[in-house]
Design an enzyme around this catalytic site. Structure first.
Site, short mmCIF file in Angstrom:
data_model
loop_
_atom_site.label_atom_id
_atom_site.label_comp_id
_atom_site.label_asym_id
_atom_site.label_seq_id
_atom_site.Cartn_x
_atom_site.Cartn_y
_atom_site.Cartn_z
N GLN A 153 2.81 -6.77 6.85
CA GLN A 153 3.95 -7.66 7.10
C GLN A 153 5.24 -6.87 7.17
O GLN A 153 5.71 -6.55 8.25
CB GLN A 153 4.01 -8.74 6.01
CG GLN A 153 4.95 -9.88 6.34
CD GLN A 153 4.67 -11.13 5.50
OE1 GLN A 153 3.67 -11.22 4.79
NE2 GLN A 153 5.54 -12.11 5.60
N ASP A 154 5.80 -6.51 6.03
CA ASP A 154 7.07 -5.80 5.94
C ASP A 154 6.83 -4.36 5.50
O ASP A 154 5.92 -4.12 4.71
CB ASP A 154 7.89 -6.45 4.82
CG ASP A 154 9.16 -7.08 5.31
OD1 ASP A 154 9.29 -7.25 6.53
OD2 ASP A 154 10.00 -7.40 4.46
#
EC number: 3.2.2.27
Length: 232
Positions: A70-71
């Site tokens: 994701q991040d």
């Protein structure tokens, strides 16, 4: 300022495949946003030269497995452009500890002392975060700035141009990308996320690493050696 594409250092096969994407206005807007943030004194991770490290480390024609994160990590010195991976000398984060636990359970691979996954990337494992930058200490801060559109296109390109790729989708965010993947020619493996909050709801025990290698071998491809070197 020149075109975004002209300013980006990127592995040649990806630069060709994503040429049209770099020409789109949203990529210019994203580039401008990152420049403004840096000019305002904000710390952005990973460092600029490593933003596209996942693509640089795994050329398009070598992709065998895609793991979707994701991040980037938002602590100092952690992120280096490969999802779940950390730079040498940085403690192994909890989600990656659980990935290593599943590798031990699934393939009896000893748990390494570091979390630097470059060796996987070099074998054809595309370690792709859906946002490629983040502000220090501010998780998700760049998620709505255009990166998701860009990385959706990366996933589509792999699905369209490659054959017999294994996609590992862990958790609801990664599984939302399933619509981009042609499951008639690729293997899509889904489970809970390896985060400590969810790993015991289906990540531990998913057997994804052995299933990936079985699929690759069935299609005449060399399996991934999931062992990591003792020293990164």
């Amino acid at each position: 300022m020149g075109r975004v594409e002209d300013r980006v250092r990127l592995e040649a096969s990806w630069k060709e495949a994503l040429h049209d994407e770099f020409e789109k206005p949203y990529m210019q807007e994203l580039s401008d946003f990152l420049r403004r943030e840096k000019a305002a004194g904000k710390e952005i991770y990973p460092p600029g030269s490593l933003i596209f490290n996942a693509l640089d480390s795994t050329p398009l024609d070598q992709v065998k497995v895609v793991i979707i994160g994701q991040d980037p990590y938002h602590g100092p010195g952690q992120a280096h452009g490969l999802c779940f991976s950390v730079q040498p000398g940085v403690p192994v984060p909890p989600s990656l500890q659980n990935i290593f636990k599943e590798l031990k359970r699934d393939l009896n691979i000893d748990i390494p002392k570091h979390g630097h996954l470059q060796r996987w990337a070099e074998q054809g494992v595309l370690l792709l975060n859906t946002s490629l930058t983040v502000e220090r200490g501010n998780a998700g801060s760049h998620a709505g700035m255009g990166w998701q559109r860009f990385t959706d296109r990366v996933i589509e390109v792999v699905s369209q141009r490659r054959e017999h790729v294994v996609f590992m989708l862990w958790g609801s965010h990664a599984q939302s990308k399933r619509r981009l993947i042609d499951s008639s020619k690729h293997l899509v493996l889904c489970s809970a996320h390896p985060s400590p909050l969810s790993a015991h709801r289906g990540f531990i025990g998913n057997g994804h690493f052995s299933r990936a290698n079985q699929f690759l071998e069935q299609h005449g491809l060399t399996p991934i050696d999931w062992h990591l070197p003792e020293e990164p």
